[in-house]
Scaffold this motif. Structure first.
Motif: not given
Lengths: 166, 104
Positions: A90, A96, A100, B15-19, B21-22, B25-26, B35-36, B38-39
């Motif tokens: 988006n 984002v 992050t 790092l896995l949490f941040s990926i 979240a990215y 959100l994106s 899927m994000g 679930e990560l």
């Protein structure tokens, strides 16, 4: 570097690399395949840390059930797959990405600066988790166990009702 | 104690949490968002199990909590995918930017 550290680094690289592949892949279907590799890497980390039963549960539930469910959902929504040139992100994705990355940096610094209250050297590690966890679920943790059962039942009925054809 | 320090596990989980979240959100695709998430849940489970092994090794609470979290993740995935299928059937899209029925 010991063998354990080597295995950890390999599993962590597989996990994080596949995770990056998942969020950057153009097709959601390819992303779902990357996600299976992430789940496998996390299962390897569980087994490495000493929770073998959880590693098996991770493979059974995440790879065997959730990943297959997501692949089914992708297949059942074909218009998404039909347009490979549609943008995958988006408009807010640069913001984002910055946020992050900052979150990852802050968490890493916090982890490294905190003095964790580690267990004593030589504390006996429980073996035979399936037995111990089963006993725990029937004694100390019976309330969370029952709540989880009810939650699964409600989710099952809810999913059927929502997805049913009118 | 294992030869891998606790902080390694925590950093991998962060790092896995941040990926995740990215991704959540994106992405424009609702399934990609799921899927994000679930990560992110997986990253939390790594933390729980690592803390169990390095801090509370004589108890079972860490592993119990991780199993309950996996249960909740499975329930969440089933309901979310049912919602996505229902939305796809009525609106013919899973792009979250076009699903703005509640926006005014």
């Amino acid at each position: 570097m010991t063998a354990e550290q080597f295995v950890f680094v390999v599993a962590a690289l597989i996990t994080l690399g596949s995770a990056v592949g998942m969020v950057t892949s153009r097709s959601v279907f390819v992303g779902a395949l990357w996600m299976i590799a992430v789940f496998g890497g996390v299962a390897a980390l569980f087994i490495l840390v000493g929770a073998g039963f959880l590693g098996i549960v991770q493979i059974l539930i995440y790879i065997g059930a959730i990943a297959v469910l997501i692949l089914f959902a992708i297949m059942l929504t074909p218009r998404v797959m039909g347009d490979p040139n549609a943008p995958r992100y988006n408009r807010q994705w640069p913001l984002v990405a910055v946020m992050t990355t900052g979150l990852a940096a802050v968490l890493t610094v916090l982890v490294l600066r905190t003095d964790w209250p580690l267990a004593q050297e030589g504390t006996p590690v429980i073996t035979g988790f399936a037995v111990e966890l089963g006993k725990g679920f029937m004694t100390t943790y019976i309330l969370p166990f029952e709540v989880a059962s009810v939650l699964l039942l409600v989710a099952l009925i809810g999913a059927i009702v929502i997805a049913r054809e009118e | 104690m294992p030869s891998v320090p606790l902080s390694w596990y925590l950093i991998v989980a962060a790092l896995l949490f941040s990926i995740g979240a990215y991704g959540a959100l994106s992405r424009r695709n609702a399934i990609g968002i799921l899927m994000g998430i679930e990560l992110m849940l997986n990253a939390v489970n790594i933390n729980l199990v690592a803390f169990w092994r390095y801090v509370e090794v004589e108890g079972l609470a860490g592993q119990m909590f991780a199993i309950i979290a996996i249960t909740v993740a499975a329930a969440e995935a089933a309901v979310a995918l049912a919602l996505i299928l229902a939305i796809y059937r009525t609106r013919d899209t899973v792009n979250v930017e076009e699903i703005d029925l509640l926006k005014w």
